[in-house]
Design an enzyme around this catalytic site. Structure first.
Site, mmCIF file in Angstrom:
data_model
loop_
_atom_site.group_PDB
_atom_site.id
_atom_site.type_symbol
_atom_site.label_atom_id
_atom_site.label_comp_id
_atom_site.label_asym_id
_atom_site.label_seq_id
_atom_site.Cartn_x
_atom_site.Cartn_y
_atom_site.Cartn_z
ATOM 1 N N GLY A 19 51.001 24.157 46.133
ATOM 2 C CA GLY A 19 50.350 25.468 46.083
ATOM 3 C C GLY A 19 50.026 25.980 47.475
ATOM 4 O O GLY A 19 49.051 26.690 47.692
ATOM 5 N N SER A 21 51.437 28.160 49.325
ATOM 6 C CA SER A 21 51.761 29.558 49.642
ATOM 7 C C SER A 21 50.703 30.525 49.135
ATOM 8 O O SER A 21 50.825 31.738 49.342
ATOM 9 C CB SER A 21 53.110 29.913 48.999
ATOM 10 N N TYR A 147 41.418 26.710 31.201
ATOM 11 C CA TYR A 147 41.474 26.329 32.629
ATOM 12 C C TYR A 147 40.434 25.248 32.916
ATOM 13 O O TYR A 147 40.702 24.259 33.591
ATOM 14 C CB TYR A 147 41.199 27.596 33.444
ATOM 15 N N LYS A 151 41.033 21.428 34.261
ATOM 16 C CA LYS A 151 40.490 21.017 35.565
ATOM 17 C C LYS A 151 39.551 19.811 35.415
ATOM 18 O O LYS A 151 39.568 18.891 36.220
ATOM 19 C CB LYS A 151 39.761 22.197 36.221
ATOM 20 N N HIS A 190 41.018 38.108 40.794
ATOM 21 C CA HIS A 190 39.574 37.902 40.765
ATOM 22 C C HIS A 190 38.857 39.169 41.211
ATOM 23 O O HIS A 190 39.484 40.135 41.654
ATOM 24 C CB HIS A 190 39.195 36.734 41.677
ATOM 25 N N LYS A 198 41.191 48.338 44.207
ATOM 26 C CA LYS A 198 40.715 49.582 43.577
ATOM 27 C C LYS A 198 40.072 50.508 44.611
ATOM 28 O O LYS A 198 40.225 51.721 44.551
ATOM 29 C CB LYS A 198 39.723 49.251 42.459
#
Ligand code: NAP
Ligand code: GFB
Length: 325
Positions: A19, A21, A147, A151, A190, A198
């Protein structure tokens, strides 16, 4: 031993970053350049190197790089609304990825694995502040149970590999992370990258910034670069199998409304902020204790939230074309 001070360590390390990148991986790339060690060689993976859900592809990667150490970041990651829609995918994909990485680490005799959990894995109904001992004390918040259980299982796997094979697999538990190279997708990302994207649009269109929910939930946010420095500390110095929370102090906890105002100010928005109360608030708070971290690093300085957000806004403005969105 403080950050940057190191016990002389001549052991040659080949550090595979799964992970590598993503948001946290890119920050570790930067942090290791700021605090290099001659005996460390880093290999940063992305999903282009192979799908870690696939046992054969994972085995090929491990046989190719023969790592001595692993920073395991790869995961299906997303914000509140993505989790609420895809709890099963978050559960299955992350269980598959974690099992393949940990089992190949065991088979190849990897000396140390540092995996990454999240403070959302803790029980929703709990006393505060939350600490590392509470990880399995009851169900997580329903918005992200998939999730969270995947985890939590990493902590179970770490203890099982240690008990049966003496493996040195541990984990860190960060709070909500943000920074450059984040996922700025308006649906799946997130809150901080979502609001930054936004605000970027609101600025262009001369409109107010729309904040989902009531703006009241509380969060502790850690800047990706600070987290990366702490990850290197854990890789180099932390000897326990039990996990460690990596969080800013409780006093730095802010409401979603407050963080939205910091972002609106960073863009100098002129049409204010509006709340969309049709959207969910998710977990009201997950206030985490960093007492354990402070026993190791009593003087660690976190970047103030306002400064870290301004740097992230600057990065997004400069890299709008390449940003994930
Ligand atoms: P991210 O930006 O979404 O990056 C995810 C990384 O995982 C990318 O490098 C991605 O590769 C790779 N990946 C995803 N699925 C894969 C697969 N099937 N096979 C191989 N590689 C795969 O995530 P992040 O925010 O940096 O998160 C890093 C770690 O921190 C994760 O374990 C996450 O659970 C944890 N964490 C994150 C937060 C947060 O607020 N972001 C908070 C607490 C903990 P590609 O780039 O090729 O897609
Ligand atoms: O960051 P976020 O998506 O995740 O949302 P969680 C935080 C809060 O921000 C929620 C509000 O109360 C949202 O209602 N919010 C306001 C927004 N505006 C927005 C917006 O534009 N986008 C988003 N996404 N939120 C996640 C877990 O929970 O935390 C994950 O679901 C992971 O599994 C992550 O652990 C770190 O903090 O609520």
């Amino acid at each position: 031993m403080g950050l940057g001070e190191c016990r002389f360590d001549f052991e040659k390390k080949i550090i595979l970053v799964t992970g590598g990148s993503g948001l946290v991986g890119q920050a570790i790339k930067q942090a290791k350049q700021q605090d290099p060690r001659e005996n460390e060689t880093f290999i940063f993976l992305s999903s282009k190197d192979g799908d870690l859900k696939d046992p054969a592809a994972t085995q090929r990667i491990f046989e190719r790089y023969k790592p001595t150490h692993v920073i395991h970041l790869a995961a299906m990651v997303g914000g509140l609304f993505n989790n609420m829609k895809h709890n099963l995918d978050f559960l299955r994909n992350n269980i598959l990825i974690n099992d393949n990485v940990l089992h190949n680490s065991y088979k190849l005799g990897v000396k140390k694995v540092v995996s990454c959990l999240s403070t959302c894995v803790f029980p929703d109904k709990t006393t505060y502040q939350i600490d590392e001992t509470m990880i399995h004390n009851g169900p997580p918040h329903p918005s992200n149970f998939g999730y969270s259980y995947a985890k939590r299982l990493i902590d179970v796997q770490n203890h099982a590999y240690h008990q049966q094979h003496g493996c040195h697999f541990t984990a860190v538990i960060p709070t909500n992370v943000f920074g450059a190279y984040d996922n700025f997708n308006l649906e799946d990302g997130h809150v901080i990258p979502g609001l930054i994207h936004k605000a970027y649009i609101a600025k262009k269109e001369g409109k107010p910034l729309v904040v989902y929910g009531s703006g009241k939930p509380l969060r502790q946010f850690i800047y990706s670069i600070d987290l990366a420095k702490l990850f290197l500390f854990v890789l180099r110095e932390y000897e326990e199998i039990d996990p460690i929370i990596l969080s800013v102090d409780e006093s730095s906890e802010v409401s979603i409304g407050e963080v939205a105002q910091i972002i609106a100010d960073a863009f100098q928005l002129e049409h204010g902020i509006v709340l969309d109360s049709t959207k969910a608030d998710g977990q009201f708070k997950k206030t985490a204790s960093n007492n354990k971290l402070r026993t190791y690093l009593p003087d660690f300085q976190f970047m103030p939230l306002k400064d870290a957000i301004e740097r992230t806004v600057q990065w997004f403005n400069l890299n709008y074309n390449i940003a994930r969105k």
